[in-house]
Design an enzyme around this catalytic site. Structure first.
Site, PDB file in Angstrom:
ATOM      1  N   ASP A  62      79.004  15.878  44.908  1.00 38.52           N
ATOM      2  CA  ASP A  62      79.420  16.363  46.223  1.00 38.52           C
ATOM      3  C   ASP A  62      79.851  15.236  47.150  1.00 38.52           C
ATOM      4  O   ASP A  62      79.687  14.061  46.852  1.00 38.52           O
ATOM      5  CB  ASP A  62      78.285  17.176  46.873  1.00 38.52           C
ATOM      6  N   ASN A 128      64.421  23.051  49.751  1.00 37.55           N
ATOM      7  CA  ASN A 128      64.657  24.498  49.652  1.00 37.55           C
ATOM      8  C   ASN A 128      65.190  24.894  48.277  1.00 37.55           C
ATOM      9  O   ASN A 128      65.641  26.017  48.086  1.00 37.55           O
ATOM     10  CB  ASN A 128      65.623  24.959  50.748  1.00 37.55           C
ATOM     11  N   HIS A 130      67.754  23.468  46.677  1.00 36.60           N
ATOM     12  CA  HIS A 130      69.190  23.298  46.434  1.00 36.60           C
ATOM     13  C   HIS A 130      69.451  22.190  45.419  1.00 36.60           C
ATOM     14  O   HIS A 130      68.668  21.247  45.287  1.00 36.60           O
ATOM     15  CB  HIS A 130      69.964  23.056  47.738  1.00 36.60           C
ATOM     16  N   GLU A 135      73.292  25.573  48.484  1.00 36.55           N
ATOM     17  CA  GLU A 135      72.164  26.046  49.270  1.00 36.55           C
ATOM     18  C   GLU A 135      71.667  27.405  48.761  1.00 36.55           C
ATOM     19  O   GLU A 135      72.365  28.094  48.008  1.00 36.55           O
ATOM     20  CB  GLU A 135      72.579  26.169  50.745  1.00 36.55           C
TER      21      GLU A 135
END
Length: 233
Positions: A62, A128, A130, A135
């Protein structure tokens, strides 16, 4: 899933280095790379290792939208700082965060991934759950796409910036299907802050609410966790 428990960050990096050495010795040509604080100890070891990357290809997960590769907060800059300046690759691909034509940038990156199938994909994991910047709620069928970062992710990355308001709120990321297309996957998780995400990834239901949980369906996944990250298993 092959779960490797180690004592601490140092041991996690040593074990990951062994996996990289073995992969390259057995013919891996394309390495999927990650950023963030988790892989830095591994990159430090790779940078001083005997592994020759000059004929290999790297593909990063990314990049922040709006940052070019010269920006100190960009992931291209991160990779150069921690690995590429010491171990150049034949080709090093990072998503184009400065492209004004997002659709073209997405298609170009998907094409790179198709043309260079990833032999070993490195992952960290967010609090979380990810992976990459995928996400919670991201489709398991997703390929490269533009991501709106959650507040928790922005807050977690604020430590790399002068202030939280400087953190980009969007990124371009390989999708979950892209990650899952890799032949082998190595996920590293260290620290107590990752313990809940690790437990949900390994023992929880497979759900888009925990993106990393899809790794349960991959045929060749290794997860390296230190004692703190394993504390809720």
């Amino acid at each position: 899933m092959n779960i490797i428990r180690v004592k601490d960050v140092e041991q996690s990096a040593e074990k990951a280095l062994e996996i990289y050495q073995n992969a390259v010795q057995h013919g891996a040509k394309v390495l999927g790379l990650a950023t963030g604080s988790t892989p830095i100890p591994l990159y430090q070891k790779l940078a001083t290792s005997q592994i020759n990357f000059s004929e290999l290809v790297s593909i990063n997960l990314d990049e922040y939208l709006g940052l070019d590769g010269e920006d100190e907060q960009s992931y291209r800059y991160f990779m150069t700082k921690h690995l590429f300046q010491y171990k150049p690759f034949k080709h090093s691909y990072v998503p184009d965060g400065k492209s004004e034509d997002h659709e073209a940038a997405i298609k170009a990156y998907d094409r790179i991934i198709v043309e260079h199938p990833i032999d070993l994909q490195l992952l960290g994991i967010g609090r979380n759950g990810h992976i990459g910047f995928n996400e919670p709620g991201t489709s398991f069928d997703s390929t490269t796409h533009i991501v709106n970062l959650t507040q928790s992710t922005v807050a977690a990355n604020a430590r790399f910036f002068e202030k939280e308001s400087d953190v980009p709120t969007q990124a371009i990321s390989m999708g979950i299907a892209s990650v899952m297309s890799a032949k082998k996957i190595l996920l590293i998780a260290t620290g107590e802050s990752k313990a809940e995400a690790v437990a949900a990834t390994i023992n929880g239901p497979i759900t888009e609410d925990v993106p990393a949980s899809i790794l349960q369906k991959h045929s060749d996944v290794t997860i390296i966790i230190d004692e703190a990250a394993a504390s809720k298993l």
